[in-house]
Design an enzyme around this catalytic site. Structure first.
Site, PDB file in Angstrom:
ATOM      1  N   GLU A  78       3.147   6.073  14.991  1.00 18.72           N
ATOM      2  CA  GLU A  78       1.911   5.667  15.657  1.00 18.72           C
ATOM      3  C   GLU A  78       0.847   5.295  14.626  1.00 18.72           C
ATOM      4  OE1 GLU A  78       1.701   7.420  19.886  1.00 18.72           O
ATOM      5  OE2 GLU A  78       0.786   8.855  18.514  1.00 18.72           O
ATOM      6  N   ASN A 135       1.680  10.514  27.012  1.00 20.13           N
ATOM      7  CA  ASN A 135       0.837  11.549  26.411  1.00 20.13           C
ATOM      8  C   ASN A 135      -0.485  11.561  27.176  1.00 20.13           C
ATOM      9  OD1 ASN A 135      -0.613  13.297  24.835  1.00 20.13           O
ATOM     10  ND2 ASN A 135      -0.914  11.841  23.145  1.00 20.13           N
ATOM     11  N   GLU A 168      -4.434  12.852  16.460  1.00 21.34           N
ATOM     12  CA  GLU A 168      -5.665  13.505  16.936  1.00 21.34           C
ATOM     13  C   GLU A 168      -5.678  14.980  16.523  1.00 21.34           C
ATOM     14  OE1 GLU A 168      -5.298  12.275  21.019  1.00 21.34           O
ATOM     15  OE2 GLU A 168      -5.644  10.199  20.406  1.00 21.34           O
ATOM     16  N   GLY A 208      -5.238   3.960  21.306  1.00 25.28           N
ATOM     17  CA  GLY A 208      -6.385   3.910  22.211  1.00 25.28           C
ATOM     18  C   GLY A 208      -7.376   2.808  21.890  1.00 25.28           C
ATOM     19  N   HIS A 220       0.425  14.997  16.211  1.00 25.47           N
ATOM     20  CA  HIS A 220      -0.273  13.803  16.700  1.00 25.47           C
ATOM     21  C   HIS A 220      -1.500  13.569  15.822  1.00 25.47           C
ATOM     22  CE1 HIS A 220      -2.541  11.108  19.312  1.00 25.47           C
ATOM     23  NE2 HIS A 220      -1.391  10.855  19.928  1.00 25.47           N
ATOM     24  N   LYS A 263      -2.882  13.644  26.911  1.00 26.94           N
ATOM     25  CA  LYS A 263      -4.007  14.198  26.134  1.00 26.94           C
ATOM     26  C   LYS A 263      -4.799  15.194  26.988  1.00 26.94           C
ATOM     27  CE  LYS A 263      -4.103   9.767  23.838  1.00 26.94           C
ATOM     28  NZ  LYS A 263      -4.594   9.100  22.666  1.00 26.94           N
ATOM     29  N   SER A 268      -1.255   1.743  22.008  1.00 28.31           N
ATOM     30  CA  SER A 268      -1.626   0.729  23.006  1.00 28.31           C
ATOM     31  C   SER A 268      -0.421   0.023  23.638  1.00 28.31           C
ATOM     32  CB  SER A 268      -2.610  -0.281  22.414  1.00 28.31           C
ATOM     33  OG  SER A 268      -3.785   0.382  21.979  1.00 28.31           O
ATOM     34  N   GLY A 272      -0.219   6.655  25.601  1.00 32.50           N
ATOM     35  CA  GLY A 272      -1.373   7.382  26.109  1.00 32.50           C
ATOM     36  C   GLY A 272      -1.901   6.751  27.386  1.00 32.50           C
ATOM     37  N   GLY A 273      -2.899   5.904  27.256  1.00 34.52           N
ATOM     38  CA  GLY A 273      -3.633   5.335  28.389  1.00 34.52           C
ATOM     39  C   GLY A 273      -2.768   4.818  29.526  1.00 34.52           C
TER      40      GLY A 273
HETATM   41  C1  PEP Z   1      -1.039   8.246  22.051  1.00 35.70           C
HETATM   42  O1  PEP Z   1      -1.803   8.988  22.669  1.00 35.70           O
HETATM   43  O2  PEP Z   1      -0.160   8.735  21.349  1.00 35.70           O
HETATM   44  C2  PEP Z   1      -1.208   6.794  22.200  1.00 35.70           C
HETATM   45  C3  PEP Z   1      -0.367   6.007  21.608  1.00 35.70           C
HETATM   46  O3  PEP Z   1      -2.250   6.372  22.990  1.00 35.70           O
HETATM   47  P1  PEP Z   1      -2.473   4.876  23.572  1.00 35.70           P
HETATM   48  O4  PEP Z   1      -1.165   4.449  24.183  1.00 35.70           O
HETATM   49  O5  PEP Z   1      -3.569   5.013  24.554  1.00 35.70           O
HETATM   50  O6  PEP Z   1      -2.831   4.006  22.392  1.00 35.70           O
END
Ligand code: PEP
Length: 249
Positions: A168, A10, A98, A174, A96, A12, A214, A235-236
């Site tokens: 999640e 993802n 966010e 994050g 999501h 973002k 994460s 994400g990251g």
């Molecule tokens: C996400 O954006 O859905 C996510 C899980 O981010 P991260 O892996 O950075 O925690």
């Protein structure tokens, strides 16, 4: 039952077109000759999806981060499902945290999006998860059951079998904090049991459930070893080609 794992990056609101092209160039080189067993995709911003389409990386699933539920109309700033289909998007991340937090995405609009996506033969990646305070108050199961039952209202069983659910926990997104693999497994199993209650056991066995929060190359295996975790939403750690490849275990 064995379900094929699915890993989705993802992105973002990160990367411009040039950075996307750089990622693709690096990733294409790194993946050459590798025997990748899982399904994998990138949820890029709307402006970067055409870069992914133009490059047609082998087997990379094109994922959008959102869509509107109406086929077209006066909805300034929104993107219709047929526009996504035009550029080969096959999966769309829906709900999501966010989007729930910052853009007033509700369980009701999420349900409308799921109906619209299935009607168009696209696959939703339905996100669910509890906040830090809900986790501390031990409300995880109640929160998630509510999110799932409202999201799936009126969705037919033949569609549910294609669904991807991403569990999640918001406190793990994050933040560098992850749920333990055992904790994530407990919630993902609870989700599968709940789908069995809403539909039936066979259908529940077909749904792919990801963990997100994460996840990185160093910890992904511990999650994927769990019997009810069928992949990850990341994400990251999906933003760099080498790290993304490291997730495709
Ligand atoms: C996400 O954006 O859905 C996510 C899980 O981010 P991260 O892996 O950075 O925690």
């Amino acid at each position: 039952m064995s379900r094929k794992h699915i890993i989705i990056g993802n992105w973002k609101m990160y990367k411009n077109m040039e950075e996307t092209q750089t990622f693709i160039n690096q990733f294409s080189k790194l993946i050459k000759g590798k025997d990748i067993k899982c399904d994998y995709g990138i949820a890029a911003s709307f402006t970067n999806l055409p870069v992914l389409k133009l490059n047609q990386v082998n087997k990379l699933i094109m994922v959008a981060q959102n869509c509107h539920y109406e086929p077209e109309g006066a909805f300034t700033g929104e993107v219709a499902i047929k526009m996504l289909k035009d550029i080969n998007v096959s999966h769309v991340v829906i709900g999501h945290s966010e989007r729930r937090m910052y853009f007033n995405e509700t369980n009701e609009t999420i349900n409308k999006k799921l109906h619209a996506l299935f009607n168009a033969n696209l696959i939703p990646v339905l996100c669910c998860g509890e906040s830090d305070s809900e986790y501390e108050a031990k409300k995880t199961n109640d929160v998630i059951k509510k999110q799932i039952s409202l999201a799936l209202t009126g969705i037919k069983s033949q569609h549910v079998t294609k669904l991807v659910i991403a569990y999640e926990p918001i406190w793990a997104i994050g933040t560098g904090k992850t749920a333990s693999a055992a904790e994530a497994q407990t919630v993902c199993k609870m989700i599968r049991d709940y789908i069995a209650e809403l539909y039936d056991k066979n259908i529940a066995q077909k749904v792919r459930i990801q963990y997100g929060g994460s996840v990185k190359p160093e910890n992904i295996k511990s999650f994927l070893e769990q019997s009810d975790i069928d992949g990850a939403l990341v994400g990251g750690a999906s933003l760099q080609a080498k790290s993304f490849l490291g997730l495709l275990v």
